[in-house]
Enzyme design. Structure first.
Site, mmCIF file in Angstrom:
data_model
loop_
_atom_site.group_PDB
_atom_site.id
_atom_site.type_symbol
_atom_site.label_atom_id
_atom_site.label_comp_id
_atom_site.label_asym_id
_atom_site.label_seq_id
_atom_site.Cartn_x
_atom_site.Cartn_y
_atom_site.Cartn_z
ATOM 1 N N ASP A 97 37.801 -14.737 54.155
ATOM 2 C CA ASP A 97 37.812 -14.918 52.709
ATOM 3 C C ASP A 97 39.240 -14.711 52.224
ATOM 4 O OD1 ASP A 97 37.316 -14.977 50.007
ATOM 5 O OD2 ASP A 97 36.494 -12.948 49.921
ATOM 6 N N ASP A 99 41.279 -14.609 48.842
ATOM 7 C CA ASP A 99 41.014 -14.537 47.418
ATOM 8 C C ASP A 99 42.289 -14.134 46.698
ATOM 9 O OD1 ASP A 99 40.045 -13.590 44.815
ATOM 10 O OD2 ASP A 99 38.072 -13.849 45.746
ATOM 11 N N ASP A 320 40.851 -11.093 53.235
ATOM 12 C CA ASP A 320 40.115 -9.882 52.872
ATOM 13 C C ASP A 320 39.597 -9.259 54.171
ATOM 14 O OD1 ASP A 320 38.248 -7.984 52.129
ATOM 15 O OD2 ASP A 320 37.571 -9.112 50.383
#
Lengths: 415, 353
Positions: A97, A99, A320
């Site tokens: 992920d 972000d 992440d």
């Protein structure tokens, strides 16, 4: 309209979307082994441990329930509907992920807001640990959908994909890339070879892509020769893996750094900074011939190690850490809507990522206009149109732009 | 390929050796008969060496005896039913294998890795100064075995990895195989299924059981003291502890690290809950539930060990090592060591008085 009525309005729009799009929503492979999770508009809580035997059941559920956000497990289970302990974990796809929340962009302090839930105090940038007025720790974060942040996330994703392909040897077919519908990208690797990796192994993979724990001396940075006047040697630009990345990172670092940034780089001593600035051209020009590690007298291995530390930051993919190491993680289902934006989770081929424009290609509501009263909104773009900034204005906007503002809770519907 | 009896004697845990043993069609009763006493003798010796020295010797006189003594010693260890011995024996056999493998022909080493353990591996002859690499191994096979090592050179990020393959020297490949062999033997020892053993075998198993009991007493297992002292906390935990004392926000992973650490050094659930009570979002019922969960009193009933240094580093909780940190890879080890030095210090002061 009050808050509940706005929610109901958004929900109706989402319902319209799912009525038409449900048959196109591709469920994950081995659907019967996946756990599904949903956030509902009204209750605002996560329903977990759902499972579906086939795509049609899932599609019908979406049309009937109209959740605000839809997730599925990266993991495969014997009994996905059971409680966590009884699910019977079989394996999990490898997921990443990226972000904007985890990337430091300068514009964040301009467009991200936090609101103290106890006293209503507002502030810009990242939320503080405590509310400066009442000391509370509960905040509502209001992040903006900003192009700079989205670009930064894309850059990290591109770095990640390069590492996954050249170092880890995954093919483009193994890698699926998705725009998350908000501020980042998800990368899924669905290949049996990685499915049974445990948390420790996944942690090592995260450390690899982030360059965490990297020891440059194990990547060719070394001292040779006479102890009193050693020669520094180091990796080359074309070396494989992190060796090459270290070299390219050092190159980029020296190429692009301004004297002011140099001043601010921690740990580097005054003398070293001066030497690096003074001989920058020599270092860059001699690279690969007789340089760069040993062309400037006085630049010892300790200094280079500090420069390399900066280079690693430039070359690492900022993901992440928690998502990849969590072998029970739920992740957004492709083609479903993001409750904070009304944009859809969009698959992008590895080749097209570089030119992908989330603000055009992830738009779900392409037709019609809506009249809204905007409380406050930064400048934003949908498709080719730039909107805002707005403050206390009543406007007629294309549905996608209006939905973004409604989902972001900075606008209200005008009847 | 492993094609000589001497190979099978060296590496009796391999698929080829097992196949050879099966082809002989020996029964347990055969093994217990006086004709095979040398096999049982060597089998017992193998286990004895594991108990006493933690490694099985790598010298033998007769290949057949050596080959057959391995499954026989597995039977003996299994018969003791002692899980400590199962672990110790598996490790001792794996260490023996490592010592033999690190000087083995590359072809034979790869035959074992691929044949018995299904590693995706190929031969290599590459020098990337200053290292010579003999093998390329798929990173998943590497990770499955290297995760337990904590030296920098075993971290994935510090390896040469190209197209999913990790480059290895022969010694490194042997070391990774040691891990695989240990797991392989241990899982065989722990597999279900009991059989009635002939008396001579039972007798030997009992003898080994006694030897183990005697040896176990010698292993002084350091028990952690009942009281918990924050003076001995490592910097990362100390920081989390101090921060929560004054009621500042701690991220979820930090709370988990702190809670599991405190429970492991003997702090009670009540005291841990109390510690969190100064946090502004404190919800006693919720906190108690979570702390009890980590203590293994709820949910899956697993008592969690606190994350190791590596994990803390990954999640940005490591504040940078101090002197003791450099020698340890787990906050709990730090705590034990520091406690010891504190105790020694106190002892010295007492002596001076």
């Amino acid at each position: 309209m009050n808050k509940d009525e706005v929610d109901e309005f958004i929900r109706n729009k989402f319902a319209e979307y799912y009525r038409i799009q449900a048959p196109n929503i591709q469920p994950p492979s081995a659907i019967e082994k996946r756990e599904f999770g949903f956030i509902l508009f009204k209750e605002r809580m996560m329903i977990r441990h759902k499972s579906f035997r086939n795509p049609v059941d899932l599609q019908q559920y979406l049309v009937l329930t109209v959740p605000s956000d839809i997730y599925f497990s990266a993991a495969y289970y014997e009994r996905p509907e059971e409680s966590m302990e009884n699910k019977g974990w079989i394996g999990a796809d490898l997921i990443f992920d990226i972000d904007a929340d985890h990337i430091e962009t300068r514009c964040k302090t301009e467009h991200d807001l936090w609101v103290c839930q106890s006293c209503g105090t507002l502030g810009k940038g990242r939320q503080p640990e405590f509310c400066p007025r009442c000391g509370s720790q509960k905040f509502e974060e209001r992040s903006w959908l900003c192009e700079t942040c989205l670009e930064a996330a894309k850059t990290e994703t591109l770095k990640l994909i390069d590492i996954l392909q050249s170092d880890f040897g995954f093919s483009a077919d193994d890698i699926s890339v998705y725009f998350s519908g908000h501020r980042g990208y998800h990368v899924h690797i669905e290949n049996q070879i990685v499915q049974t990796l445990d948390q420790l192994a996944r942690k090592e993979i995260v450390d690899y892509v982030m360059g965490t724990g990297l020891n440059p001396r194990l990547h060719g940075l070394d001292e040779r020769g006479w102890k009193k006047a050693p020669i520094v040697v180091g990796p080359d630009l074309h070396d494989p893996g992190w060796r090459g990345r270290i070299a390219r990172g050092v190159y980029d670092f020296l190429m692009n750094i301004t004297p002011e940034q140099f001043e601010n780089s921690p740990d580097l001593k005054r003398q070293a900074v001066d030497a690096l600035i003074e001989h920058r051209d020599l270092i860059l020009e001699t690279w690969g011939k007789r340089g760069p590690w040993d062309v400037v007298k006085g630049l010892g291995i300790k200094t280079w190690e500090k420069v390399v530390a900066q280079a690693i930051k430039l070359q690492a993919a900022n993901v992440d850490t928690v998502v990849t190491t969590d072998i029970h993680r739920l992740i957004r289902l492709p083609k479903t809507l993001h409750g904070k934006t009304g944009l859809k989770v969009t698959e992008i081929s590895v080749k097209q990522l570089e030119n992908f424009d989330p603000l055009s290609e992830a738009v779900a509501f392409n037709t019609g206009m809506l009249t809204v009263k905007v409380i406050e909104a930064h400048r934003f773009r949908i498709g080719n149109e730039v909107y805002g900034p707005y403050r206390e204005q009543i406007l007629e906007l294309p549905t996608a732009a209006a939905m973004l503002l409604l989902c972001k809770k900075v606008a209200n519907i005008v009847r | 390929m492993l094609n000589t009896k001497s190979d099978l004697a060296k590496y009796s845990f391999t698929m080829e050796a097992a196949k050879y043993v099966r082809s002989l069609g020996l029964t347990l009763n055969d093994l217990a008969s006086p004709a095979y006493i040398q096999i049982l003798n060597r089998a017992e010796k193998r286990v004895e060496e594991a108990i006493l020295y933690g490694i099985v010797s790598g010298t033998w006189h007769n290949d057949d005896i050596e080959i057959l003594s391995f499954p026989a010693s597995m039977i003996l260890v299994k018969a003791t039913g002692d899980s400590f011995l199962k672990r110790r024996y598996a490790l001792a056999e794996a260490k023996r294998a490592y010592n033999l493998l690190k000087f083995e022909d590359k072809e034979k080493l790869i035959a074992i890795a691929m044949g018995t353990f299904n590693w995706r591996m190929r031969l290599l002859n590459v020098t990337i100064v200053p290292q010579i690499y003999d093998f390329a191994l798929h990173f998943t096979d590497f990770l499955r075995n290297a995760c337990v090592f904590h030296e920098d050179k075993w971290k994935l990020v510090n390896r040469v990895m190209i197209g999913g393959e990790i480059y290895l020297s022969r010694e490194e490949a042997a070391r990774l195989l040691q891990e695989e062999i240990q797991r392989h033997i241990q899982s065989k020892l722990e597999s279900e299924g009991e059989v009635d053993l002939p008396f001579p075998i039972q007798q030997r198993a009992e003898r080994l059981g006694h030897l183990l009991a005697k040896h176990k007493e010698e292993i002084r297992i350091e028990e952690l003291p009942r009281g918990t002292t924050s003076v001995a906390f490592p910097p990362c935990i100390k920081h989390l502890y101090d921060v929560s004392l004054v009621g500042q926000h701690i991220p979820h992973i930090g709370r988990f690290a702190l809670t599991s650490f405190l429970l492991n050094v003997g702090m009670s659930v009540d005291d841990v809950v109390k510690l969190f009570s100064s946090l502004s979002d404190f919800d006693e019922k919720m906190t108690r539930y979570q702390v009890e969960h980590i203590a293994g009193k709820r949910g899956s009933r697993t008592k969690y060990t606190s994350p190791n240094c590596d994990t803390l580093r990954t999640h940005g909780l490591c504040l940078g090592p101090d002197e003791i940190c450099r020698g340890v890879r787990h906050p709990l080890t730090y705590y034990r060591r520091k406690l010891k030095t504190i105790k020694l210090g106190v002892g010295k002061i007492r002596e001076q008085r």
